[in-house]
Design an enzyme around this catalytic site. Structure first.
Site, PDB file in Angstrom:
ATOM      1  N   ASP A 165       0.891  -1.165   0.000  1.00 52.04           N
ATOM      2  CA  ASP A 165       0.000   0.000   0.000  1.00 52.04           C
ATOM      3  C   ASP A 165       0.923   1.207   0.000  1.00 52.04           C
ATOM      4  O   ASP A 165       1.505   1.554   1.024  1.00 52.04           O
ATOM      5  CB  ASP A 165      -0.897  -0.042   1.245  1.00 52.04           C
ATOM      6  CG  ASP A 165      -1.938   1.074   1.267  1.00 52.04           C
ATOM      7  OD1 ASP A 165      -1.845   2.018   0.452  1.00 52.04           O
ATOM      8  OD2 ASP A 165      -2.851   0.996   2.121  1.00 52.04           O
ATOM      9  N   ASP A 184      -3.174   6.891  -3.399  1.00 49.27           N
ATOM     10  CA  ASP A 184      -3.301   5.870  -2.339  1.00 49.27           C
ATOM     11  C   ASP A 184      -3.644   4.541  -3.015  1.00 49.27           C
ATOM     12  O   ASP A 184      -4.796   4.303  -3.360  1.00 49.27           O
ATOM     13  CB  ASP A 184      -4.396   6.319  -1.360  1.00 49.27           C
ATOM     14  CG  ASP A 184      -4.564   5.363  -0.176  1.00 49.27           C
ATOM     15  OD1 ASP A 184      -3.773   4.412  -0.059  1.00 49.27           O
ATOM     16  OD2 ASP A 184      -5.497   5.587   0.628  1.00 49.27           O
ATOM     17  N   HIS A 239     -12.622   6.179   1.253  1.00 51.41           N
ATOM     18  CA  HIS A 239     -12.453   7.478   1.926  1.00 51.41           C
ATOM     19  C   HIS A 239     -12.149   8.507   0.854  1.00 51.41           C
ATOM     20  O   HIS A 239     -11.634   8.156  -0.213  1.00 51.41           O
ATOM     21  CB  HIS A 239     -11.365   7.419   3.003  1.00 51.41           C
ATOM     22  CG  HIS A 239     -10.017   6.945   2.513  1.00 51.41           C
ATOM     23  ND1 HIS A 239      -9.133   7.755   1.846  1.00 51.41           N
ATOM     24  CD2 HIS A 239      -9.410   5.728   2.583  1.00 51.41           C
ATOM     25  CE1 HIS A 239      -8.039   7.054   1.536  1.00 51.41           C
ATOM     26  NE2 HIS A 239      -8.180   5.813   1.960  1.00 51.41           N
ATOM     27  N   HIS A 251      -6.486  10.656   3.765  1.00 56.86           N
ATOM     28  CA  HIS A 251      -7.878  10.546   4.222  1.00 56.86           C
ATOM     29  C   HIS A 251      -8.393  11.970   4.157  1.00 56.86           C
ATOM     30  O   HIS A 251      -8.230  12.738   5.106  1.00 56.86           O
ATOM     31  CB  HIS A 251      -7.961   9.967   5.635  1.00 56.86           C
ATOM     32  CG  HIS A 251      -7.502   8.529   5.696  1.00 56.86           C
ATOM     33  ND1 HIS A 251      -7.339   7.843   6.864  1.00 56.86           N
ATOM     34  CD2 HIS A 251      -7.177   7.648   4.716  1.00 56.86           C
ATOM     35  CE1 HIS A 251      -6.933   6.611   6.600  1.00 56.86           C
ATOM     36  NE2 HIS A 251      -6.822   6.468   5.302  1.00 56.86           N
ATOM     37  N   GLU A 272     -11.324   0.150  -1.778  1.00 56.17           N
ATOM     38  CA  GLU A 272     -10.268  -0.700  -1.245  1.00 56.17           C
ATOM     39  C   GLU A 272     -10.746  -1.868  -0.397  1.00 56.17           C
ATOM     40  O   GLU A 272     -10.490  -1.940   0.794  1.00 56.17           O
ATOM     41  CB  GLU A 272      -9.276   0.146  -0.440  1.00 56.17           C
ATOM     42  CG  GLU A 272      -9.879   1.109   0.576  1.00 56.17           C
ATOM     43  CD  GLU A 272      -8.792   1.886   1.319  1.00 56.17           C
ATOM     44  OE1 GLU A 272      -7.887   1.241   1.872  1.00 56.17           O
ATOM     45  OE2 GLU A 272      -8.848   3.120   1.360  1.00 56.17           O
ATOM     46  N   TYR A 274      -8.647 -10.216   5.392  1.00 55.32           N
ATOM     47  CA  TYR A 274      -7.462 -10.366   6.235  1.00 55.32           C
ATOM     48  C   TYR A 274      -7.721 -11.483   7.241  1.00 55.32           C
ATOM     49  O   TYR A 274      -8.662 -11.392   8.029  1.00 55.32           O
ATOM     50  CB  TYR A 274      -7.186  -9.063   6.999  1.00 55.32           C
ATOM     51  CG  TYR A 274      -7.290  -7.834   6.118  1.00 55.32           C
ATOM     52  CD1 TYR A 274      -6.212  -7.406   5.348  1.00 55.32           C
ATOM     53  CD2 TYR A 274      -8.492  -7.119   6.026  1.00 55.32           C
ATOM     54  CE1 TYR A 274      -6.317  -6.288   4.517  1.00 55.32           C
ATOM     55  CE2 TYR A 274      -8.613  -6.014   5.194  1.00 55.32           C
ATOM     56  CZ  TYR A 274      -7.526  -5.602   4.447  1.00 55.32           C
ATOM     57  OH  TYR A 274      -7.648  -4.506   3.630  1.00 55.32           O
ATOM     58  N   GLU A 286      -6.644  -1.678  -3.963  1.00 52.83           N
ATOM     59  CA  GLU A 286      -7.126  -0.301  -3.754  1.00 52.83           C
ATOM     60  C   GLU A 286      -6.828   0.572  -4.958  1.00 52.83           C
ATOM     61  O   GLU A 286      -5.685   0.664  -5.410  1.00 52.83           O
ATOM     62  CB  GLU A 286      -6.427   0.299  -2.518  1.00 52.83           C
ATOM     63  CG  GLU A 286      -6.773   1.767  -2.283  1.00 52.83           C
ATOM     64  CD  GLU A 286      -6.155   2.334  -1.006  1.00 52.83           C
ATOM     65  OE1 GLU A 286      -5.095   1.850  -0.570  1.00 52.83           O
ATOM     66  OE2 GLU A 286      -6.747   3.285  -0.463  1.00 52.83           O
TER      67      GLU A 286
HETATM   68  N1  GLY Z   1      -3.068   3.792   3.063  1.00 50.85           N
HETATM   69  C1  GLY Z   1      -4.098   4.077   3.981  1.00 50.85           C
HETATM   70  C2  GLY Z   1      -5.396   3.772   3.430  1.00 50.85           C
HETATM   71  O1  GLY Z   1      -5.503   3.036   2.464  1.00 50.85           O
HETATM   72  O2  GLY Z   1      -6.397   4.268   3.853  1.00 50.85           O
HETATM   73 MN    MN Z   2      -3.990   2.713   1.041  1.00 49.67          MN
HETATM   74 MN    MN Z   3      -6.935   4.211   1.343  1.00 49.56          MN
END
Ligand code: GLY
Ligand code: MN
Ligand code: MN
Length: 424
Positions: free
Chosen positions: A240, A251, A334, A341, A364, A368, A388
């Site tokens: 990520d 992101d 988000h 964010h 995303e 897990y 994501e």
């Molecule tokens: N990398 C943090 C998220 O995906 O929200």
């Molecule tokens: Mn992320």
């Molecule tokens: Mn994210």
């Protein structure tokens, strides 16, 4: 802001890292959005009243200090290069505030960040109240400028989208270089270093958030940033990582097979997450809401969890009981922008806001399975997958900023292996 309003917008200050070293300076996102001014200790005063509409308080030129910490635009530069109507030494802010606030009916100010400014504001209000016989009055409203700014930031302009496309492109190239380096026994931090080198080499300021390179069971820790273990043959690695370019975040998460081949349980979990991500992406259009997209994702993930043997029973009951949260414990989306964010309200008048063109957000989904989860089939324990992408809402549907990074298992495998010749 309405008429006769004054906004005090605070820039960021340097933060101590330890003893006498500081973290690299990063401008406050709201301040950067409004001014493009990248130096510490600045304050902007915006006015719709009689005063100048844009005043900037900045660190003054200081040749002795600049020898140590570099160029400052100073008061003259603030006017010339940043279009301030008026500029002042930031050390004079408290003295200048009474004149700037005089006559304002509404004051926009974020309390709690700079106690000396909060205190001065209260004193100015009291002073004006005492003078009320002479016809002046203190402001009748104190509001937070973020209520306006964050709604503005949520809808991206074409200029912002162009920067975000570049941030995405840099992230794509970094993922390509990282994938080329995947090998059993290589450490996660080597991959992290390659990603961040790739970002910086292309003019990004660095990662937009802490880079996650999580091999094997590390992927079940959502914000795993230790990145200190060796990669293992036959395992997956969740990466990520996104660049910050001109303040804007990308992101992106992909989950790669370390040795270039998806197998068995890892492949099955990957395919379940991919199906959910595709379901989520097809559900997006102007007028839909994030909860609707999340619900579509959850339904698809639950079906995947049922066929994987992670859950048993009826999908409706499992959704109702939120049983899936054992394996999918975060939201699907988000907002994304100057912050990873990003800001902007998720609900308006108590209802989820509908998506509109110019909004950028992430999609995303993940599954897990903790390595010590004794309820999960043994073969699935210690597997974590997230996929994501960042999407822009358009008039017709979406623009996926990360569509160039492969997701289909065969494409990911071919991509990881074909890139190997590039490895250094
Ligand atoms: N990398 C943090 C998220 O995906 O929200
Ligand atoms: Mn992320
Ligand atoms: Mn994210």
């Amino acid at each position: 802001m309405g008429s006769d309003a004054v906004a005090i917008v605070l820039g960021a200050q340097l933060a101590t890292r330890s003893h006498d070293t500081e973290y690299p300076f990063r401008q406050d996102s709201d301040f950067w959005y409004l001014t493009g001014f990248a130096h510490p200790d600045a304050v902007a005063i915006l006015s719709t009243g009689k005063g100048p509409s844009f005043s900037l308080f900045v660190q003054p030129r200081d040749p002795a200090a600049e020898v140590w910490t570099g160029y400052r635009p100073g008061v003259a530069g603030a006017k010339q290069d940043y279009s301030a109507d008026e500029a002042h030494d930031c050390g004079d802010l408290l003295d200048e505030l009474p004149a700037l606030l005089r006559g304002a009916d509404r004051i926009y100010h974020t309390l709690g960040r700079r106690s000396e400014i909060d205190h001065k504001l209260v004193k100015v209000q009291e002073q004006l109240r005492r003078e009320s016989k002479s016809g002046v009055a203190p402001a009748s409203l104190l509001l937070d400028p973020r209520s306006i700014l964050h709604e503005m930031r949520l809808i991206k302009s074409e200029a912002e989208l162009a920067i975000m496309r570049r941030a995405a492109e840099i992230s794509e190239e970094a993922h390509a270089e990282a994938a080329a380096l995947l090998r059993p026994d290589r450490h996660e931090y080597e991959i992290q270093a390659a990603l961040e080198y790739a970002f910086r080499r292309r003019g990004a300021s660095g990662p937009a958030y802490n880079t996650i390179v999580a091999g094997g069971r590390g992927a079940a820790t959502l914000h795993y940033i230790a990145n200190d273990r060796p990669l293992r043959e036959g395992e997956l690695v969740l990466i990520d990582a996104g660049a910050e370019f001109e303040g804007y975040a990308s992101d992106v998460t992909r989950t790669y097979p370390i040795d270039g081949r998806f197998r068995g349980a890892g492949r099955a979990v990957y395919e379940a997450v991919l199906a959910a991500q595709e379901a989520a992406l097809t559900a997006i259009r102007p007028g839909t809401t994030l909860p609707e997209i999340h619900n579509a994702t959850v339904r698809c993930l639950v079906e995947g969890m049922l066929s994987l043997g992670l859950l048993s029973g009826s999908a409706d009951d499992l959704i109702e009981a939120e049983a899936y949260k054992r394996y999918y414990m975060h939201g699907t989306s988000h907002w994304l922008g100057l912050d990873a964010h990003d800001v902007g309200s998720y609900a308006l008048d108590g209802r989820a806001r509908t998506l509109e063109p110019g909004i950028v957000f992430t999609v995303e989904p993940g599954i897990y399975v903790a390595s010590d989860d004794d309820k999960a089939p043994e073969s699935l324990r210690g597997i974590g997958v997230r996929i994501e992408d960042d999407v822009v809402v358009t008039a017709e549907g979406i623009e996926n900023l990360n569509s160039a990074i492969p997701k289909q298992p065969e494409e990911v495998e071919a991509w990881v292996r074909s890139q190997r010749t590039l490895a250094i």
